[in-house]
Design an enzyme around this catalytic site. Structure first.
Site, mmCIF file in Angstrom:
data_model
loop_
_atom_site.group_PDB
_atom_site.id
_atom_site.type_symbol
_atom_site.label_atom_id
_atom_site.label_comp_id
_atom_site.label_asym_id
_atom_site.label_seq_id
_atom_site.Cartn_x
_atom_site.Cartn_y
_atom_site.Cartn_z
ATOM 1 N N ASP A 137 -46.403 -16.380 41.628
ATOM 2 C CA ASP A 137 -46.893 -15.080 42.092
ATOM 3 C C ASP A 137 -48.104 -14.704 41.231
ATOM 4 O O ASP A 137 -47.963 -14.323 40.064
ATOM 5 C CB ASP A 137 -45.793 -14.019 41.996
ATOM 6 N N PHE A 192 -51.524 -5.815 47.613
ATOM 7 C CA PHE A 192 -51.541 -5.518 49.056
ATOM 8 C C PHE A 192 -50.204 -5.938 49.629
ATOM 9 O O PHE A 192 -49.652 -6.966 49.224
ATOM 10 C CB PHE A 192 -52.704 -6.255 49.741
ATOM 11 N N ASN A 207 -51.505 -19.411 57.100
ATOM 12 C CA ASN A 207 -51.133 -18.178 57.810
ATOM 13 C C ASN A 207 -52.366 -17.589 58.474
ATOM 14 O O ASN A 207 -53.464 -18.140 58.368
ATOM 15 C CB ASN A 207 -50.475 -17.184 56.855
HETATM 16 O O1 C5P Z 1 -44.739 -10.652 47.274
HETATM 17 P P1 C5P Z 1 -45.692 -10.433 48.405
HETATM 18 O O2 C5P Z 1 -46.339 -11.705 48.871
HETATM 19 O O3 C5P Z 1 -45.169 -9.666 49.560
HETATM 20 O O4 C5P Z 1 -46.845 -9.514 47.756
HETATM 21 C C1 C5P Z 1 -48.095 -9.362 48.291
HETATM 22 C C2 C5P Z 1 -49.089 -9.163 47.180
HETATM 23 O O5 C5P Z 1 -48.882 -10.120 46.149
HETATM 24 C C3 C5P Z 1 -50.516 -9.357 47.628
HETATM 25 O O6 C5P Z 1 -51.332 -8.517 46.834
HETATM 26 C C4 C5P Z 1 -50.758 -10.835 47.336
HETATM 27 O O7 C5P Z 1 -52.135 -11.126 47.149
HETATM 28 C C5 C5P Z 1 -49.971 -11.023 46.056
HETATM 29 N N1 C5P Z 1 -49.411 -12.376 45.884
HETATM 30 C C6 C5P Z 1 -49.920 -13.213 44.910
HETATM 31 N N2 C5P Z 1 -49.381 -14.452 44.714
HETATM 32 C C7 C5P Z 1 -48.350 -14.891 45.476
HETATM 33 C C8 C5P Z 1 -47.825 -14.045 46.490
HETATM 34 C C9 C5P Z 1 -48.393 -12.806 46.671
HETATM 35 O O8 C5P Z 1 -50.865 -12.834 44.212
HETATM 36 N N3 C5P Z 1 -47.863 -16.091 45.276
#
Ligand code: C5P
Length: 408
Positions: free
Chosen positions: A306, A323, A210
């Site tokens: 996550d 974030f 991305n």
């Molecule tokens: O769920 P989403 O991706 O929208 O959430 C964003 C937040 O979750 C950010 O702080 C990102 O660093 C974290 N994140 C994470 N691991 C993932 C997806 C998102 O730590 N697989």
């Protein structure tokens, strides 16, 4: 950039061509309200004259251990006691060797030995001199003694060679010095940060990634280090130089990022999940380059772990900051995300305001509500985010009072 008032730096200049760049650093420090005194070694005066530094700082330049104009003829005590930090830039190989072994045969080395303040040094030398095991031994000794080694950087050298040994640029040294002078709200704390995008391999040459530049996460790591924290930055592929003051772990995929976070989270006090982690990864990456065919191709993806939700679920885990980059309706999505991931604080911004840019415009959401920060460079936004997290974790009662004042 934050102004630092009534702070004093002794700028120690040793013999190297990078001394000419330190004249610019002296000017930048003065412009940031730092009181600068300069002490030069004899070799340094062959590259730049004391008159240059005297003109830039408005103060006489010290070069002589026996200078009778200092009280009791003790220039080394007077200079070191008056300073909040001594920055040696450029720090020659010879001077690093002297520092490492406690030699004190001129004004600057004696002043450094007599100091009672932090000593950051910015090495600058030919790449072979830097790589020489003797220099590397000396640098390791200095690190063990708590001396902060700023750089060196890689690139073109005055001698015509290319490699490690260039002095870190004056603007970056300025940031590092201002960080040394800032109040240390996070001294003794450990901070873990994820930054940048991840890269999910499809085959040996292709992948899913991305547009995250990593700038916000790197700025958070720098801001936390400036507050005295011991910082580990786990970064996906970016074009940025690792911050000078952080332990740096380079990863590629979401799974590698998750593993690196798990390896470093045990004693973390704060976790900032700034990375734009891929939500899906190919079920299986091909071990050879996929061939083109006229047929439609289906790529099967599975969800990634996550990382933030995992860290937030750890019993006794760190204070977690998430974030949220959204295209619309940030208030609703951000608060929902904060609740779903069970984190005390989330920083939200519109994708169109943030991705790849040097500035950002964010709103912080916590138990007390929304706190909008004015559009500013990511370095300033990062300082405010780190300060907000520190207020919530270190003095929760006081932070809520401040927060209520902000929303009312
Ligand atoms: O769920 P989403 O991706 O929208 O959430 C964003 C937040 O979750 C950010 O702080 C990102 O660093 C974290 N994140 C994470 N691991 C993932 C997806 C998102 O730590 N697989």
């Amino acid at each position: 950039m934050d102004k630092v008032s009534n702070r004093r730096v002794l700028l120690g200049v040793t013999g190297g061509i990078a001394a000419y760049k330190v004249a610019e650093l002296a000017r930048l420090l003065v412009r940031n309200n730092v009181e600068v005194r300069v002490a030069m070694t004899a070799p340094a005066t062959h590259f730049v004259t004391p008159a240059t530094f005297q003109a830039l700082t408005g103060r006489p330049v010290a070069t002589d251990l026996w200078d009778a104009s200092f009280p009791n003829h003790m220039a080394h005590i007077e200079l070191s006691r008056g300073a909040d930090a001594i920055l040696v830039a450029p720090a020659s190989a010879d001077f690093l060797a002297k520092l490492a072994h406690g030699l004190a045969d001129d004004l600057l080395s004696t002043t450094c030995l007599a100091r009672n303040c932090p000593l950051p040094v910015a090495p600058a030398m030919n790449r072979e001199m830097w790589d020489n095991p003797a220099t590397q031994r000396n640098v390791a000794l200095l690190r063990d003694d708590g001396v902060a080694i700023l750089g060196p950087a890689a690139g073109d050298q005055a001698c015509g060679e290319v490699g490690m040994g260039r002095m870190v640029e004056p603007e970056d040294l300025l940031e590092a010095v201002l960080a040394f002078l800032a109040p240390k709200r996070l001294a003794g704390r450990r901070v873990l940060v994820t930054a940048g995008p991840t890269f999910e391999a499809i085959d040996t040459v292709r992948g899913i990634t991305n547009l995250s530049s990593g700038k916000m996460g790197y700025a958070i790591a720098e801001a936390a280090a400036a507050q005295g924290a011991e910082v580990t930055l786990v970064s996906g592929p970016t074009a940025l130089a690792p911050p000078l003051e952080a332990h740096f772990v380079y990863v590629t995929s979401a799974a590698e990022m998750a593993n690196a976070v798990k390896a470093h989270v045990a004693d973390a006090d704060y976790f900032f999940g700034v990375a734009a982690v891929a939500d899906y990864t190919p079920v299986a990456a091909s071990s050879r380059k996929l061939k083109k065919s006229p047929e439609a191709m289906e790529l099967k993806l599975k969800p990634t772990e996550d990382i933030l939700a995992y860290v937030a679920s750890l019993p006794g885990g760190p204070f977690c900051v998430g974030f949220a980059a959204e295209s619309e309706d940030i208030a609703r999505y951000a608060q929902e995300k904060r609740a779903r991931k069970k984190i005390p604080m989330i920083v939200a911004n519109l994708v169109q305001h943030a991705v790849g840019q040097d500035d950002n415009e964010v709103t912080i959401y916590d138990d007390a509500g929304a706190h909008a920060l004015a559009r500013a460079p990511k370095s300033r936004i990062a300082r405010e985010i780190v300060a907000h997290a520190a207020r919530l974790r270190e003095q929760p009662a006081q932070a809520n009072v401040t927060a209520l004042k902000q929303v009312s």
